[in-house]
Design an enzyme around this catalytic site. Structure first.
Site, PDB file in Angstrom:
ATOM      1  N   GLN A   1      -6.885  -0.275   5.743  1.00  7.41           N
ATOM      2  CA  GLN A   1      -7.929   0.593   5.184  1.00  7.41           C
ATOM      3  C   GLN A   1      -9.296   0.370   5.830  1.00  7.41           C
ATOM      4  O   GLN A   1     -10.213   1.144   5.574  1.00  7.41           O
ATOM      5  CB  GLN A   1      -8.043   0.383   3.662  1.00  7.41           C
ATOM      6  CG  GLN A   1      -6.804   0.762   2.881  1.00  7.41           C
ATOM      7  CD  GLN A   1      -6.491   2.261   2.896  1.00  7.41           C
ATOM      8  OE1 GLN A   1      -7.334   3.080   3.235  1.00  7.41           O
ATOM      9  NE2 GLN A   1      -5.265   2.604   2.544  1.00  7.41           N
TER      10      GLN A   1
ATOM     11  N   CYS B   1       1.212   1.424  -4.451  1.00  4.84           N
ATOM     12  CA  CYS B   1       1.905   0.276  -3.833  1.00  4.84           C
ATOM     13  C   CYS B   1       1.134  -1.004  -4.111  1.00  4.84           C
ATOM     14  O   CYS B   1       1.014  -1.870  -3.223  1.00  4.84           O
ATOM     15  CB  CYS B   1       2.106   0.482  -2.335  1.00  4.84           C
ATOM     16  SG  CYS B   1       3.068   1.936  -1.939  1.00  4.84           S
TER      17      CYS B   1
ATOM     18  N   ASP C   1      -4.983  -7.714   6.740  1.00  7.82           N
ATOM     19  CA  ASP C   1      -4.376  -6.394   6.597  1.00  7.82           C
ATOM     20  C   ASP C   1      -5.524  -5.384   6.667  1.00  7.82           C
ATOM     21  O   ASP C   1      -6.274  -5.213   5.706  1.00  7.82           O
ATOM     22  CB  ASP C   1      -3.641  -6.318   5.256  1.00  7.82           C
ATOM     23  CG  ASP C   1      -3.220  -4.889   4.905  1.00  7.82           C
ATOM     24  OD1 ASP C   1      -3.591  -3.955   5.628  1.00  7.82           O
ATOM     25  OD2 ASP C   1      -2.533  -4.723   3.880  1.00  7.82           O
TER      26      ASP C   1
ATOM     27  N   LYS D   1      -3.629   6.488   9.489  1.00 10.03           N
ATOM     28  CA  LYS D   1      -4.746   6.512   8.535  1.00 10.03           C
ATOM     29  C   LYS D   1      -6.082   6.710   9.239  1.00 10.03           C
ATOM     30  O   LYS D   1      -7.128   6.747   8.600  1.00 10.03           O
ATOM     31  CB  LYS D   1      -4.788   5.196   7.744  1.00 10.03           C
ATOM     32  CG  LYS D   1      -3.595   4.992   6.816  1.00 10.03           C
ATOM     33  CD  LYS D   1      -3.800   3.756   5.983  1.00 10.03           C
ATOM     34  CE  LYS D   1      -2.530   3.260   5.320  1.00 10.03           C
ATOM     35  NZ  LYS D   1      -2.060   4.110   4.242  1.00 10.03           N
TER      36      LYS D   1
END
Ligand code: C6P
Length: 425
Positions: free
Chosen positions: A220, A381, A217, A243
């Protein structure tokens, strides 16, 4: 934003002063950064939630809709060909940006869709009762819930890496966690709440030894650091455009070619077929097999412009700036009485979580907003992580930086926190 530093006794390194100068130049590219909030200059420190967009991205969106808006892979008229060429050229650019072959890069809406696509299309075929899926307690809900849905459906078991007090993964547990029963390990590259950068290569090495796949994932990491997916060696990798200075509603999912080829589609419809008969259909090649229906053409094209923009600054420069600014921010925050920072991993990014005494992070965020400072407050989250950290209210305040943030802005946030302290007594 003033050109001079807000008064502080804290020493600002020459390196950070240079980053500040560059940041002031970058800020000029972002129209929204010159607006005011409650009569104060906007200090945007909520970049982990979504980043702001430079003029070049806004212009590219306008250019598509004003000059060559048409559906892709369908028409042979000029506009359709122009749109198709731009859509596929963007795929090539985005694939190069993360170093993967372009046919293995699927356009998805966001990280959430990337994970759900794999949990659904790969998971339902490959994960059976008694198999194990390994996650970590620092995962975003997007990297927990799709695996829970799969595990409950097929009778698989979920196992979790725990963390040390500094926010690093307990890698010493890896041999107990990743075993012959593991089918997939799904881990954040960079934590959205703690900023921790996880040792993906080490996890991949162990997982591959036991025949398990690794999903990264990268929501970020891709926006904030140089990323070479082939060097990481993972099998799936996903991220969100919004993002990384790009538009909302577009992102990328990489899958290893032979795995994507063996997978059934996620959704059926136009574009993803080779042939449709009344009783059955055959599938298009990858990546089209996973892009059913009219895609988000405009935003996919603009994602290519976005990676050009980021490359022109240099991902290494962005990473160095954010790291220096985050370290400065942590030092300044920890000088405040009663303030606790969560996450002190040596390998980290620019998201900094903190709490101040027993003030609810939402109340703190409201006071900061009155000073023009945008941070995020809540569970981010990541409810299991908040529980693991034992944060009061199951929440933190979080400030997260990008290459357009400066030490001035950190100082404005620090002053606003002092104001909140006085307000709450
Ligand atoms: N985190 C945050 O404020 P989407 O919403 O699909 O673009 O990204 C989901 C997601 C998945 N993984 C990680 C590590 C993330 O940080 C996020 C998004 C935002 O922290 C919004 S909740």
């Amino acid at each position: 934003m003033s050109e001079t530093l807000v008064a502080t006794d804290h020493e600002i390194s020459t390196e950070l002063q240079q980053f500040d100068e560059e940041a002031r130049r970058h800020r000029a590219d972002f129209p929204v950064l010159s607006r005011e909030v409650h009569g104060k200059p906007l200090v945007y420190l909520d970049n982990a939630a979504t980043s702001q967009k430079p003029q070049v991205v806004l212009d590219a969106l306008h250019d598509y809709y004003t000059r060559y808006n048409a559906n892709v892979h369908r028409g042979i008229h000029t506009l359709s060909e122009e749109a198709t060429n731009a859509y596929e050229a963007s795929r090539v650019k985005v694939a190069q940006f993360i170093n993967v072959p372009s046919q293995s890069l699927i356009f998805v809406r966001n990280t959430t869709e990337g994970i759900n696509l794999v949990a659904y299309a790969w998971g339902r075929k490959n994960v059976k009762a008694g198999d194990e899926i390994v996650l970590s307690v620092m995962e975003h809900h997007s990297n927990i819930v799709p695996w829970q849905i799969l595990a409950h459906e097929v009778g698989a078991k979920l196992k979790y890496f725990d963390i040390h007090d500094d926010g690093t993964l307990k890698m010493e547990d890896i041999d107990d966690l990743i075993t012959d029963r593991t089918r997939i390990v799904s881990i954040a590259h960079m934590s959205n709440a703690l900023g921790t950068v996880n040792p993906i290569k080490e996890i991949v090495e162990k997982a591959h030894q036991v025949g398990a796949l690794v999903f990264v994932d990268a929501a970020q990491s891709v926006p904030h650091m140089p990323v070479d997916v082939q060097a990481l060696g993972c099998d799936f990798f996903t991220f969100s455009g919004h993002k990384m200075c790009g538009p909302t509603g577009i992102g990328g999912l990489y899958g290893r070619e032979e795995i994507l080829e063996a997978m059934d589609p996620f959704m059926g419809g136009g574009s993803m077929i080779e042939e449709v008969q009344l009783q059955y259909s055959t599938w298009a090649e990858i990546p089209e097999k996973f892009e059913a229906g009219t895609p988000n053409i405009a935003h996919a094209i603009v994602l290519g412009v976005t990676v050009d923009y980021l490359s022109s600054i240099g991902m290494g420069n962005i990473r160095a700036h954010e790291l220096a600014l985050a370290r400065y921010m942590i030092d300044r925050l920890e000088e405040i009485d009663g303030l606790t920072v969560y996450g002190h991993a040596p390998e980290r990014g620019g998201a900094v979580s903190y709490i101040l005494n027993d003030i609810h992070p939402s109340d703190l965020s409201t006071i900061l907003d009155r000073e023009g400072v945008a941070i995020r407050a809540g569970h981010h989250c990541a409810q299991p992580l908040m529980r693991r950290l034992g944060t009061p209210y199951g929440a933190t305040a979080r400030a997260s930086v990008y290459h357009y943030n400066t030490t001035d802005e950190v100082e404005i946030m620090i002053n606003a926190i002092h104001k909140a302290r006085r307000f709450f007594g």
